[in-house]
Design a protein around this motif. Structure first.
Motif, short mmCIF file in Angstrom:
data_model
loop_
_atom_site.label_atom_id
_atom_site.label_comp_id
_atom_site.label_asym_id
_atom_site.label_seq_id
_atom_site.Cartn_x
_atom_site.Cartn_y
_atom_site.Cartn_z
N ARG A 3 0.72 -1.25 -0.04
CA ARG A 3 0.06 -0.10 0.02
C ARG A 3 0.90 1.38 -0.02
O ARG A 3 2.01 1.41 0.70
CB ARG A 3 -0.81 0.02 1.33
CG ARG A 3 -2.05 -1.03 1.27
CD ARG A 3 -2.98 -0.74 2.39
NE ARG A 3 -4.06 -1.79 2.24
CZ ARG A 3 -4.99 -1.85 3.14
NH1 ARG A 3 -4.99 -1.07 4.04
NH2 ARG A 3 -6.01 -2.72 2.88
N GLY A 4 0.51 1.98 -0.93
CA GLY A 4 1.35 3.37 -0.94
C GLY A 4 2.47 3.25 -1.91
O GLY A 4 3.17 4.33 -2.14
N SER A 5 2.63 2.18 -2.52
CA SER A 5 3.81 2.01 -3.56
C SER A 5 3.61 2.94 -4.68
O SER A 5 4.72 3.55 -5.30
CB SER A 5 4.09 0.58 -3.86
OG SER A 5 2.70 0.24 -4.72
N THR A 6 2.33 3.12 -5.35
CA THR A 6 2.32 3.96 -6.53
C THR A 6 2.41 5.36 -5.86
O THR A 6 3.10 6.23 -6.73
CB THR A 6 0.88 3.68 -6.83
OG1 THR A 6 0.59 2.30 -7.25
CG2 THR A 6 0.72 4.70 -8.28
N ALA A 7 1.79 5.64 -4.81
CA ALA A 7 1.86 7.31 -4.53
C ALA A 7 3.47 7.43 -4.42
O ALA A 7 4.01 8.68 -4.70
CB ALA A 7 1.13 7.43 -3.29
N ALA A 8 4.25 6.51 -3.67
CA ALA A 8 5.76 6.68 -3.36
C ALA A 8 6.35 6.71 -4.54
O ALA A 8 7.22 7.68 -4.55
CB ALA A 8 6.22 5.72 -2.48
#
Length: 236
Positions: A114-119
């Motif tokens: 979770r959050g990998s795309t945003a990061a």
């Protein structure tokens, strides 16, 4: 006589609840800055089927309808683009005032954290990136707001620090500067001193703005995972 064109605030829309929350957050930003709101849905390059494009169109329309129903007086634009979501949004960011995404989305499943795309987007974008954690689309923004200035080893980080202060002043938020050096190194201490000086020179009302300087993590995804209680995480 030339006229300047306002850069839009761009929101990545993927059908997730997090993206809807990001759209409401971004609509507030667009109203405050008097700029358009551009909703972008990215579909896979190999998905040329009419049904995929039609579903993307319905998703964008549903978000637009929700925003209009809320009474937000904002100009809404929509786009369906093809490619990798991070690559496409990073390219779009070149002509954006701000790019906004939810902290997790439909692509943050399976092997991805979770959050990998945003990061990934935070690293690739050419503009400031806002990562929204809010759990409910219509929930008022709470007091937990951070502006994260991600620094590299350039000798003068003035532009990044100034943008972080601009964003923090706009939101009454705290600033976290992430540097490539140890927290107690002379260069990190200089960054902290520069931030305090810039804030002090700007406005007395923000002289007590909370400022922190820490080493930059190798993976910003961990930072997102550890900041679940933060309503807004804006990365300059």
């Amino acid at each position: 006589m030339s006229t300047s064109v306002s850069k839009p605030i761009v929101v990545g829309i993927d059908g997730s609840k997090a993206a809807l929350g990001a759209a409401f957050w971004a609509a507030d930003e667009a109203v405050n800055r008097n700029v358009p709101l551009r909703l972008v849905h990215v579909v896979d390059t190999h998905d040329h089927e009419d049904t995929v494009v039609a579903e993307a169109g319905r998703t964008l329309q549903a978000v637009s309808d929700d925003l209009n129903a809320s009474g937000q007086q904002v100009k809404i634009e929509t786009d369906i683009l093809q490619g990798d979501p991070v690559d496409v949004l990073a390219e779009v960011s070149r002509s954006a005032e701000l790019v906004c995404v939810g902290w997790k989305g439909t692509h943050d499943s399976g092997p991805g954290r979770r959050g990998s795309t945003a990061a990934r987007l935070a690293k690739a974008a050419q503009s400031t990136v806002a990562i929204v954690h809010r759990r409910h689309a219509r929930e008022r923004v709470g007091p937990h707001r951070w502006i994260v200035a991600v620094l590299d080893d350039q000798p003068d980080p003035q532009a990044v620090l100034q943008r972080a202060i601009d964003e923090a002043t706009l939101r009454d938020a705290s600033i976290l500067a992430l540097t490539p050096w140890p927290a107690e190194s002379e260069r990190s201490e200089n960054v902290g001193a520069r931030l305090e000086s810039l804030v002090s020179d700007r406005e007395r009302d923000h002289a007590d703005m909370q400022i922190a300087v820490l080493p930059r993590p190798g993976d910003i995804t961990n930072l997102l995972a550890q900041s679940a209680d933060i309503d807004q995480l804006v990365i300059a």
